[in-house]
Write a protein that holds these residues in place. Structure first.
Motif, PDB file in Angstrom:
ATOM      1  N   MET A 125      45.630  50.891  41.985  1.00  0.00           N
ATOM      2  CA  MET A 125      44.929  51.976  41.314  1.00  0.00           C
ATOM      3  C   MET A 125      43.415  51.759  41.441  1.00  0.00           C
ATOM      4  O   MET A 125      42.962  50.626  41.508  1.00  0.00           O
ATOM      5  CB  MET A 125      45.323  52.029  39.846  1.00  0.00           C
ATOM      6  N   PRO A 126      42.642  52.826  41.425  1.00  0.00           N
ATOM      7  CA  PRO A 126      41.189  52.690  41.534  1.00  0.00           C
ATOM      8  C   PRO A 126      40.589  51.895  40.380  1.00  0.00           C
ATOM      9  O   PRO A 126      41.027  52.008  39.242  1.00  0.00           O
ATOM     10  CB  PRO A 126      40.686  54.136  41.494  1.00  0.00           C
ATOM     11  N   VAL A 127      39.567  51.111  40.688  1.00  0.00           N
ATOM     12  CA  VAL A 127      38.793  50.383  39.685  1.00  0.00           C
ATOM     13  C   VAL A 127      37.604  51.254  39.317  1.00  0.00           C
ATOM     14  O   VAL A 127      36.895  51.740  40.192  1.00  0.00           O
ATOM     15  CB  VAL A 127      38.344  49.012  40.229  1.00  0.00           C
ATOM     16  N   ARG A 128      37.388  51.469  38.019  1.00  0.00           N
ATOM     17  CA  ARG A 128      36.331  52.365  37.535  1.00  0.00           C
ATOM     18  C   ARG A 128      35.081  51.637  37.059  1.00  0.00           C
ATOM     19  O   ARG A 128      34.014  52.218  37.015  1.00  0.00           O
ATOM     20  CB  ARG A 128      36.856  53.211  36.376  1.00  0.00           C
ATOM     21  N   SER A 129      35.226  50.366  36.660  1.00  0.00           N
ATOM     22  CA  SER A 129      34.085  49.672  36.070  1.00  0.00           C
ATOM     23  C   SER A 129      34.224  48.171  36.269  1.00  0.00           C
ATOM     24  O   SER A 129      35.341  47.638  36.281  1.00  0.00           O
ATOM     25  CB  SER A 129      34.013  50.001  34.580  1.00  0.00           C
ATOM     26  N   LEU A 130      33.078  47.489  36.417  1.00  0.00           N
ATOM     27  CA  LEU A 130      33.021  46.036  36.587  1.00  0.00           C
ATOM     28  C   LEU A 130      31.893  45.466  35.742  1.00  0.00           C
ATOM     29  O   LEU A 130      30.853  46.106  35.594  1.00  0.00           O
ATOM     30  CB  LEU A 130      32.707  45.664  38.038  1.00  0.00           C
ATOM     31  N   VAL A 131      32.081  44.254  35.251  1.00  0.00           N
ATOM     32  CA  VAL A 131      30.996  43.535  34.589  1.00  0.00           C
ATOM     33  C   VAL A 131      31.272  42.036  34.708  1.00  0.00           C
ATOM     34  O   VAL A 131      32.410  41.593  34.584  1.00  0.00           O
ATOM     35  CB  VAL A 131      30.822  43.958  33.106  1.00  0.00           C
ATOM     36  N   PHE A 132      30.222  41.269  34.999  1.00  0.00           N
ATOM     37  CA  PHE A 132      30.337  39.816  35.014  1.00  0.00           C
ATOM     38  C   PHE A 132      30.202  39.264  33.604  1.00  0.00           C
ATOM     39  O   PHE A 132      29.504  39.843  32.763  1.00  0.00           O
ATOM     40  CB  PHE A 132      29.233  39.187  35.884  1.00  0.00           C
ATOM     41  N   SER A 133      30.845  38.139  33.353  1.00  0.00           N
ATOM     42  CA  SER A 133      30.691  37.433  32.085  1.00  0.00           C
ATOM     43  C   SER A 133      29.249  36.934  31.974  1.00  0.00           C
ATOM     44  O   SER A 133      28.704  36.400  32.940  1.00  0.00           O
ATOM     45  CB  SER A 133      31.649  36.238  32.035  1.00  0.00           C
ATOM     46  N   PRO A 134      28.620  37.077  30.795  1.00  0.00           N
ATOM     47  CA  PRO A 134      27.263  36.560  30.628  1.00  0.00           C
ATOM     48  C   PRO A 134      27.204  35.042  30.476  1.00  0.00           C
ATOM     49  O   PRO A 134      26.132  34.460  30.554  1.00  0.00           O
ATOM     50  CB  PRO A 134      26.766  37.249  29.365  1.00  0.00           C
ATOM     51  N   VAL A 135      28.353  34.397  30.269  1.00  0.00           N
ATOM     52  CA  VAL A 135      28.361  32.944  30.068  1.00  0.00           C
ATOM     53  C   VAL A 135      29.029  32.177  31.206  1.00  0.00           C
ATOM     54  O   VAL A 135      28.833  30.983  31.330  1.00  0.00           O
ATOM     55  CB  VAL A 135      29.026  32.560  28.728  1.00  0.00           C
ATOM     56  N   ASP A 136      29.826  32.845  32.013  1.00  0.00           N
ATOM     57  CA  ASP A 136      30.488  32.196  33.149  1.00  0.00           C
ATOM     58  C   ASP A 136      30.329  33.099  34.369  1.00  0.00           C
ATOM     59  O   ASP A 136      31.073  34.066  34.523  1.00  0.00           O
ATOM     60  CB  ASP A 136      31.965  31.957  32.850  1.00  0.00           C
ATOM     61  N   PRO A 137      29.357  32.810  35.217  1.00  0.00           N
ATOM     62  CA  PRO A 137      29.018  33.715  36.315  1.00  0.00           C
ATOM     63  C   PRO A 137      30.122  33.932  37.351  1.00  0.00           C
ATOM     64  O   PRO A 137      30.027  34.841  38.156  1.00  0.00           O
ATOM     65  CB  PRO A 137      27.788  33.074  36.959  1.00  0.00           C
ATOM     66  N   ARG A 138      31.176  33.142  37.296  1.00  0.00           N
ATOM     67  CA  ARG A 138      32.255  33.368  38.268  1.00  0.00           C
ATOM     68  C   ARG A 138      33.329  34.311  37.729  1.00  0.00           C
ATOM     69  O   ARG A 138      34.171  34.780  38.479  1.00  0.00           O
ATOM     70  CB  ARG A 138      32.870  32.056  38.716  1.00  0.00           C
ATOM     71  N   VAL A 139      33.299  34.627  36.414  1.00  0.00           N
ATOM     72  CA  VAL A 139      34.309  35.505  35.827  1.00  0.00           C
ATOM     73  C   VAL A 139      33.824  36.960  35.869  1.00  0.00           C
ATOM     74  O   VAL A 139      32.737  37.282  35.411  1.00  0.00           O
ATOM     75  CB  VAL A 139      34.646  35.099  34.381  1.00  0.00           C
ATOM     76  N   LEU A 140      34.676  37.802  36.431  1.00  0.00           N
ATOM     77  CA  LEU A 140      34.400  39.226  36.582  1.00  0.00           C
ATOM     78  C   LEU A 140      35.517  40.013  35.893  1.00  0.00           C
ATOM     79  O   LEU A 140      36.698  39.712  36.089  1.00  0.00           O
ATOM     80  CB  LEU A 140      34.348  39.569  38.072  1.00  0.00           C
ATOM     81  N   PHE A 141      35.136  41.000  35.090  1.00  0.00           N
ATOM     82  CA  PHE A 141      36.102  41.861  34.410  1.00  0.00           C
ATOM     83  C   PHE A 141      36.112  43.217  35.089  1.00  0.00           C
ATOM     84  O   PHE A 141      35.058  43.730  35.467  1.00  0.00           O
ATOM     85  CB  PHE A 141      35.738  42.039  32.929  1.00  0.00           C
ATOM     86  N   SER A 142      37.299  43.809  35.220  1.00  0.00           N
ATOM     87  CA  SER A 142      37.402  45.143  35.813  1.00  0.00           C
ATOM     88  C   SER A 142      38.330  46.006  34.978  1.00  0.00           C
ATOM     89  O   SER A 142      39.273  45.522  34.360  1.00  0.00           O
ATOM     90  CB  SER A 142      37.914  45.062  37.252  1.00  0.00           C
ATOM     91  N   GLY A 143      38.043  47.299  34.978  1.00  0.00           N
ATOM     92  CA  GLY A 143      38.896  48.273  34.322  1.00  0.00           C
ATOM     93  C   GLY A 143      39.355  49.286  35.346  1.00  0.00           C
ATOM     94  O   GLY A 143      38.569  49.726  36.185  1.00  0.00           O
ATOM     95  N   SER A 144      40.636  49.657  35.296  1.00  0.00           N
ATOM     96  CA  SER A 144      41.156  50.521  36.350  1.00  0.00           C
ATOM     97  C   SER A 144      42.061  51.624  35.809  1.00  0.00           C
ATOM     98  O   SER A 144      42.375  51.677  34.625  1.00  0.00           O
ATOM     99  CB  SER A 144      41.910  49.698  37.388  1.00  0.00           C
ATOM    100  N   ASP A 145      42.472  52.476  36.725  1.00  0.00           N
ATOM    101  CA  ASP A 145      43.277  53.640  36.375  1.00  0.00           C
ATOM    102  C   ASP A 145      44.680  53.296  35.898  1.00  0.00           C
ATOM    103  O   ASP A 145      45.368  54.150  35.348  1.00  0.00           O
ATOM    104  CB  ASP A 145      43.376  54.590  37.572  1.00  0.00           C
ATOM    105  N   ASP A 146      45.126  52.068  36.072  1.00  0.00           N
ATOM    106  CA  ASP A 146      46.454  51.701  35.583  1.00  0.00           C
ATOM    107  C   ASP A 146      46.426  51.322  34.101  1.00  0.00           C
ATOM    108  O   ASP A 146      47.453  50.948  33.533  1.00  0.00           O
ATOM    109  CB  ASP A 146      47.060  50.577  36.415  1.00  0.00           C
TER     110      ASP A 146
END
Length: 121
Positions: free
Chosen positions: A1-22
Motif C-alpha cells: 500500500m502507498p506510504v503517505r508520511s515519514l518521520v525520523f526519530s529525534p533520538v535515534d537517527p536510524r529509526v524511521l516511522f511511516s504511515g500508509s494506506d493499510d
C-alpha cells in the motif's frame, strides 16, 4: 500500500516511522533497511505521522477522522482523539522550549477546516 508520511526519530537517527494506506504505522531501521515493528489501530489510511520531541511517542492522523497518540515502549495507541468530522491531514508536536510553555502539545488539521490542539503527558 502507498506510504503517505515519514518521520525520523529525534533520538535515534536510524529509526524511521511511516504511515500508509493499510492503516499501519511501521518502524524501520533505515540503516539496515529492515522492519522493526508495526502498530495498527486506524481503520483507514494513515495520512500523517510525527514524532514527539523526546522520542517517546508518535502521533498519527488518519482518513478515519481520528488522531492517535502511540507510546513507543508499549508499541500501542494510548489515546485516540475523535473530535474531527473529516480526514486528518497533518499532525505536529510542538518543539520544546519557550517561556511559559506548557509541556506536551500536539496539533492536528482536518478537511473539516479546523485545527485542534491537544495536551498530553
Amino acid at each position: 500500500m502507498p506510504v503517505r508520511s515519514l518521520v525520523f526519530s529525534p533520538v535515534d537517527p536510524r529509526v524511521l516511522f511511516s504511515g500508509s494506506d493499510d492503516g499501519h504505522v511501521n518502524m524501520h531501521d533505515a540503516e539496515g533497511k529492515t522492519l522493526l515493528g508495526s502498530m495498527s489501530g486506524h481503520t483507514s489510511w494513515v495520512l500523517s505521522v510525527d514524532a514527539s520531541p523526546d522520542g517517546g511517542a508518535i502521533a498519527t492522523g488518519s482518513s478515519d477522522r481520528t488522531v492517535r497518540l502511540w507510546d513507543l515502549k508499549m508499541r500501542a495507541a494510548i489515546q485516540t482523539m475523535s473530535n474531527h468530522n473529516d480526514q486528518v491531514w497533518s499532525v505536529a508536536f510542538r518543539p520544546p522550549g519557550g517561556t511559559g510553555v506548557r509541556a506536551g502539545r500536539l496539533a492536528s488539521v482536518s478537511d473539516d477546516k479546523s485545527v485542534s490542539l491537544y495536551d498530553y503527558s
